[in-house]
Design a protein around this motif. Structure first.
Motif, PDB file in Angstrom:
ATOM      1  N   UNK A 189     -57.939 -32.486 -34.785  1.00 45.00           N
ATOM      2  CA  UNK A 189     -58.067 -31.777 -33.524  1.00 45.00           C
ATOM      3  C   UNK A 189     -59.533 -31.884 -33.113  1.00 45.00           C
ATOM      4  N   UNK A 190     -59.768 -32.709 -32.123  1.00 43.98           N
ATOM      5  CA  UNK A 190     -61.125 -32.971 -31.647  1.00 43.98           C
ATOM      6  C   UNK A 190     -61.366 -32.116 -30.410  1.00 43.98           C
ATOM      7  N   UNK A 191     -62.377 -31.235 -30.482  1.00 42.84           N
ATOM      8  CA  UNK A 191     -62.637 -30.283 -29.408  1.00 42.84           C
ATOM      9  C   UNK A 191     -63.782 -30.696 -28.492  1.00 42.84           C
ATOM     10  N   UNK A 192     -64.489 -31.758 -28.841  1.00 42.35           N
ATOM     11  CA  UNK A 192     -65.656 -32.208 -28.076  1.00 42.35           C
ATOM     12  C   UNK A 192     -65.534 -33.701 -27.799  1.00 42.35           C
ATOM     13  N   UNK A 193     -66.271 -34.184 -26.818  1.00 39.22           N
ATOM     14  CA  UNK A 193     -66.318 -35.613 -26.519  1.00 39.22           C
ATOM     15  C   UNK A 193     -67.239 -36.285 -27.532  1.00 39.22           C
ATOM     16  N   UNK A 194     -66.805 -37.425 -28.071  1.00 37.83           N
ATOM     17  CA  UNK A 194     -67.605 -38.162 -29.048  1.00 37.83           C
ATOM     18  C   UNK A 194     -67.991 -39.522 -28.489  1.00 37.83           C
ATOM     19  N   UNK A 195     -69.259 -39.874 -28.672  1.00 38.36           N
ATOM     20  CA  UNK A 195     -69.780 -41.165 -28.231  1.00 38.36           C
ATOM     21  C   UNK A 195     -70.682 -41.713 -29.345  1.00 38.36           C
ATOM     22  N   UNK A 196     -71.552 -42.643 -29.012  1.00 35.42           N
ATOM     23  CA  UNK A 196     -72.414 -43.231 -30.039  1.00 35.42           C
ATOM     24  C   UNK A 196     -73.486 -42.285 -30.556  1.00 35.42           C
ATOM     25  N   UNK A 197     -73.621 -41.104 -29.930  1.00 35.35           N
ATOM     26  CA  UNK A 197     -74.521 -40.087 -30.479  1.00 35.35           C
ATOM     27  C   UNK A 197     -73.900 -39.436 -31.720  1.00 35.35           C
TER      28      UNK A 197
END
Length: 182
Positions: A66-74
């Motif tokens: 359950x992913x609650x945040x946006x994930x990017x290369x950071x």
């Protein structure tokens, strides 16, 4: 010596294997002695995997994130593997997969080695999806063949630490200790 990409694939497979206390029957045997998830920042994500032996050399992997945040290369993935010849001997680092951004991971190892098979058993995001928006990802009965992995690893004791980091803060960490036996 194995190529860098192949070593990294082995490490990712080890991490998957290290998430459940099971024995796998074959020429070599894999036994998990310790599994800890010392860090899970639930405001960012919640992760749970289950692994069961299905048949000799094949595991069934199920779980959810359950992913609650946006994930990017950071967001970075860092994996270290250490090995010791015996249970009371000192562990020596044998592989350090440096911090790899989530988007870079999606476009490389995930795309090359996992996505085509994962999509049959999950709602896994497409490798071109990045940044990854919040979602509830599920995996059901994914067959993981461990025969090659057991052949590649030397007998001994292994400690695998995998971390997901953001802004140099650990958001998720798993630590496993396992043995490969003849």
């Amino acid at each position: 010596m194995a190529s860098s990409s192949f070593r990294h694939l082995v490490v990712l497979a080890i991490v998957l294997l290290s998430l459940s206390p099971i024995d796998v029957q074959a020429e070599r045997k894999l036994r998990l002695y310790k599994l800890e998830k010392p860090i899970e920042k639930k405001q960012d994500l919640q992760c749970h995997l289950r692994i069961a032996e299905f048949e000799e050399n094949v595991l069934k992997v199920s779980g959810e994130m359950k992913q609650h945040v946006t994930m990017d290369n950071d967001w970075k993935v860092h994996i270290t593997v250490s090995r010791a010849p015996g249970p009371d001997e000192e562990f020596e680092e044998v592989l350090d997969l440096d911090d790899l951004g989530v988007c870079d991971l999606m476009k490389s190892y995930y795309k090359e080695f996992f996505y085509e098979r994962l999509k049959e058993y999950s709602n896994a995001p497409h490798p071109s999806t990045c940044p990854l928006p919040p979602d509830h990802y599920q995996l059901e009965d994914f067959p993981l063949d461990v025969h090659l992995l057991k052949k590649l690893l030397l007998p001994g004791y292994y400690r695998i630490v995998s971390r997901l980091l953001h802004d140099e803060h650990i958001k998720l960490e798993y630590m496993a200790e396992l043995e490969i036996m003849e």
